[in-house]
Scaffold this active site. Structure first.
Site, PDB file in Angstrom:
ATOM      1  N   PRO A  17      25.228  77.853 -13.275  1.00  0.00           N
ATOM      2  CA  PRO A  17      26.300  76.955 -13.716  1.00  0.00           C
ATOM      3  C   PRO A  17      25.934  76.378 -15.071  1.00  0.00           C
ATOM      4  CG  PRO A  17      24.927  75.874 -12.054  1.00  0.00           C
ATOM      5  CD  PRO A  17      24.429  77.289 -12.177  1.00  0.00           C
ATOM      6  N   MET A  18      26.866  76.409 -16.008  1.00  0.00           N
ATOM      7  CA  MET A  18      26.587  75.815 -17.324  1.00  0.00           C
ATOM      8  C   MET A  18      27.834  75.103 -17.831  1.00  0.00           C
ATOM      9  SD  MET A  18      24.115  78.567 -19.267  1.00  0.00           S
ATOM     10  CE  MET A  18      24.939  80.067 -18.755  1.00  0.00           C
ATOM     11  N   GLN A  71      30.554  73.864  -8.397  1.00  0.00           N
ATOM     12  CA  GLN A  71      29.586  72.761  -8.341  1.00  0.00           C
ATOM     13  C   GLN A  71      30.229  71.407  -8.608  1.00  0.00           C
ATOM     14  OE1 GLN A  71      26.557  71.935 -11.497  1.00  0.00           O
ATOM     15  NE2 GLN A  71      25.115  72.598  -9.942  1.00  0.00           N
ATOM     16  N   CYS A 102      20.909  67.893 -12.916  1.00  0.00           N
ATOM     17  CA  CYS A 102      21.294  67.534 -14.283  1.00  0.00           C
ATOM     18  C   CYS A 102      20.387  66.397 -14.802  1.00  0.00           C
ATOM     19  CB  CYS A 102      22.763  67.106 -14.343  1.00  0.00           C
ATOM     20  SG  CYS A 102      23.257  66.772 -16.041  1.00  0.00           S
ATOM     21  N   ASN A 202      15.174  79.919 -10.562  1.00  0.00           N
ATOM     22  CA  ASN A 202      15.845  79.747 -11.859  1.00  0.00           C
ATOM     23  C   ASN A 202      14.869  79.166 -12.890  1.00  0.00           C
ATOM     24  OD1 ASN A 202      17.764  77.144 -13.208  1.00  0.00           O
ATOM     25  ND2 ASN A 202      18.114  79.254 -13.786  1.00  0.00           N
ATOM     26  N   GLY A 203      15.010  79.691 -14.097  1.00  0.00           N
ATOM     27  CA  GLY A 203      14.257  79.137 -15.219  1.00  0.00           C
ATOM     28  C   GLY A 203      13.554  80.208 -16.026  1.00  0.00           C
ATOM     29  N   ASP A 204      14.016  80.370 -17.270  1.00  0.00           N
ATOM     30  CA  ASP A 204      13.338  81.225 -18.246  1.00  0.00           C
ATOM     31  C   ASP A 204      13.422  82.718 -17.942  1.00  0.00           C
ATOM     32  OD1 ASP A 204      12.657  78.812 -19.365  1.00  0.00           O
ATOM     33  OD2 ASP A 204      10.598  78.825 -18.624  1.00  0.00           O
ATOM     34  N   GLY A 226      20.630  81.634 -16.830  1.00  0.00           N
ATOM     35  CA  GLY A 226      21.463  80.722 -17.609  1.00  0.00           C
ATOM     36  C   GLY A 226      21.492  81.128 -19.065  1.00  0.00           C
TER      37      GLY A 226
HETATM   38  C1  LIG Z   1      24.652  74.649 -21.881  1.00  0.00           C
HETATM   39  C2  LIG Z   1      24.088  74.411 -20.505  1.00  0.00           C
HETATM   40  C3  LIG Z   1      24.861  73.764 -19.557  1.00  0.00           C
HETATM   41  C4  LIG Z   1      24.354  73.552 -18.265  1.00  0.00           C
HETATM   42  N1  LIG Z   1      25.162  72.972 -17.315  1.00  0.00           N
HETATM   43  C5  LIG Z   1      24.744  72.903 -16.020  1.00  0.00           C
HETATM   44  C6  LIG Z   1      25.631  72.495 -14.989  1.00  0.00           C
HETATM   45  O1  LIG Z   1      26.823  72.203 -15.213  1.00  0.00           O
HETATM   46  N2  LIG Z   1      25.132  72.436 -13.724  1.00  0.00           N
HETATM   47  C7  LIG Z   1      23.823  72.769 -13.431  1.00  0.00           C
HETATM   48  O2  LIG Z   1      23.430  72.708 -12.271  1.00  0.00           O
HETATM   49  N3  LIG Z   1      22.986  73.187 -14.384  1.00  0.00           N
HETATM   50  C8  LIG Z   1      23.416  73.281 -15.662  1.00  0.00           C
HETATM   51  N4  LIG Z   1      22.586  73.790 -16.618  1.00  0.00           N
HETATM   52  C9  LIG Z   1      21.238  74.252 -16.237  1.00  0.00           C
HETATM   53  C10 LIG Z   1      21.252  75.755 -15.937  1.00  0.00           C
HETATM   54  O3  LIG Z   1      22.069  76.038 -14.830  1.00  0.00           O
HETATM   55  C11 LIG Z   1      19.827  76.278 -15.659  1.00  0.00           C
HETATM   56  O4  LIG Z   1      19.301  75.601 -14.564  1.00  0.00           O
HETATM   57  C12 LIG Z   1      18.887  76.085 -16.846  1.00  0.00           C
HETATM   58  O5  LIG Z   1      19.500  76.462 -18.062  1.00  0.00           O
HETATM   59  C13 LIG Z   1      17.594  76.897 -16.659  1.00  0.00           C
HETATM   60  O6  LIG Z   1      17.878  78.275 -16.548  1.00  0.00           O
HETATM   61  P1  LIG Z   1      17.669  79.287 -17.806  1.00  0.00           P
HETATM   62  O7  LIG Z   1      16.224  79.160 -18.243  1.00  0.00           O
HETATM   63  O8  LIG Z   1      17.994  80.656 -17.249  1.00  0.00           O
HETATM   64  O9  LIG Z   1      18.599  78.842 -18.879  1.00  0.00           O
HETATM   65  C14 LIG Z   1      23.046  73.971 -17.932  1.00  0.00           C
HETATM   66  C15 LIG Z   1      22.261  74.590 -18.897  1.00  0.00           C
HETATM   67  C16 LIG Z   1      22.766  74.827 -20.178  1.00  0.00           C
HETATM   68  C17 LIG Z   1      21.896  75.543 -21.192  1.00  0.00           C
END
Ligand SMILES: Cc1cc2nc3c(=O)[nH]c(=O)nc-3n(C[C@H](O)[C@H](O)[C@H](O)COP(=O)(O)O)c2cc1C
Length: 331
Positions: A17-18, A71, A102, A202-204, A226
């Site tokens: 979710p982003m 979400q 968040c 999740n992460g990186d 993400g």
């Molecule tokens: C632009 C952006 C918006 C995000 N919005 C949400 C969100 O609405 N809800 C949520 O649970 N996490 C949100 N996240 C966190 C991501 O879901 C994810 O946990 C985080 O980016 C780590 O994963 P990644 O390393 O693959 O980016 C957001 C991250 C980014 C970069």
């Protein structure tokens, strides 16, 4: 294979979710590129309950996006449960996810997002009340903890499981880390080893190899991607293919990237109108251009465009210039 509350995903690759990104325009693209599950951007519980127009619009789910997880966020049990009920009755989302990750002060100061992570008992009560109130499966997306002195990932995930939650997604950072440092996958593994509901790590995850490594080394049931997918839905497609066949499809050409960028923009225009969509597309266009040669000028110029035509001309002129350049010539 990843299964949540009786819903079977066709693969373990999950679009994270982003906020500001995961609306139906991008989610559909992620689906087209093979994601097993797509997650929608977070929606405020209060926004839903006050029938705020923008919040209600965010609940729209296109049939083609399913299975989809929607979400919600909030800091109080009563309003979160009421919003979950609304989502349960009035949307065709498959899963209701609660945001407990968040890190943004505006959210945590209202006891929402990552603030939940400080109290496993509160998480239990919250999730149990939601599970009781709705038909759809309820999941939680969390960080490993608040800060390095308050890492309750295992207790929090166990609280979700005891309360009847159908899965947890765990981002391997604390709230204090925001997006700095690296995700701690050893803690994600501890969570996986301590619950029997599905755990999505999740992460990186930046490459298909990272995804495979996460699934094999940490035993997670799904991998959530993400930032790696921003302007790069090929990351999802290449990961799905790599997991299925052991081979990674080629990186897209500049033209392929811009074609999908335009499809993204057209879907966003359908959703929000040209004026808003083109401005929103500026950041996406810059992400689509990432990794392509000689993008300095075009990446600045996207920020000046206000219409679809202007944006399209700029991007396709760039593609034609790149294509006209002799192959192998270092730019
Ligand atoms: C632009 C952006 C918006 C995000 N919005 C949400 C969100 O609405 N809800 C949520 O649970 N996490 C949100 N996240 C966190 C991501 O879901 C994810 O946990 C985080 O980016 C780590 O994963 P990644 O390393 O693959 O980016 C957001 C991250 C980014 C970069």
């Amino acid at each position: 294979m990843l299964e949540i509350g009786g819903i079977q995903m066709k693969n373990p690759v999950v679009l994270a979710p982003m906020a500001g990104v995961c609306n139906p325009a991008f989610r559909l693209i992620a689906k087209d590129f093979g994601a097993g599950l797509v997650c929608a951007e977070m929606v405020s519980d209060k926004g839903i309950l006050h029938e705020n127009e923008r919040s209600l619009k965010m609940l729209y789910v296109d049939e083609r996006e399913k299975p989809l997880s929607l979400q919600i966020f909030g800091g109080e049990r009563e309003s979160l449960v009421a919003a979950a009920k609304y989502v349960d009755k009035n949307t065709n989302a498959d899963i209701i996810d609660i945001n407990m990750g968040c890190p943004v002060p505006k959210i945590t100061k209202c006891d929402a997002g990552a603030r939940w992570l400080l109290d496993p008992d509160k998480i239990y009560e919250m999730v149990a009340a939601t599970v009781d109130a709705v038909q759809k499966p309820v999941t939680v997306k969390m960080r490993v903890g608040w800060d390095e002195d308050h890492i309750f990932a295992v207790q929090n995930a166990q609280a979700v499981e005891r309360a009847g939650g159908a899965a947890v997604a765990v981002h391997g950072r604390t709230r204090v880390q925001m997006y700095e440092g690296t995700a701690n996958w050893d803690i994600i593994k501890q969570v996986k080893d301590s619950v029997s509901i599905p755990v999505i790590g999740n992460g990186d995850i930046a490459t298909p190899h990272d995804a495979k490594h996460a699934l094999e080394t940490y035993g997670v049931d799904g991998v959530m991607i993400g930032r790696g997918a921003l302007g790069n839905p090929w990351m999802l497609y290449r990961t799905v293919k790599f997991l299925e066949t052991g081979e990674i499809p080629e990186e897209p050409t500049p033209r392929e990237k811009i074609d999908i960028c335009m499809l993204h923009m057209d879907r966003l225009i359908d959703l929000k109108g040209e004026n808003v969509a083109v401005r929103e597309m500026r950041k996406h266009a810059a992400w689509y251009l990432k990794g392509l040669p000689q993008t300095g000028t075009v990446r600045n110029e996207v920020n000046t465009k206000t219409t679809r035509d202007e944006m399209s001309k700029l991007l396709f002129n760039y593609v034609e210039e790149v294509e006209a350049r002799p192959v192998n010539k270092v730019s």
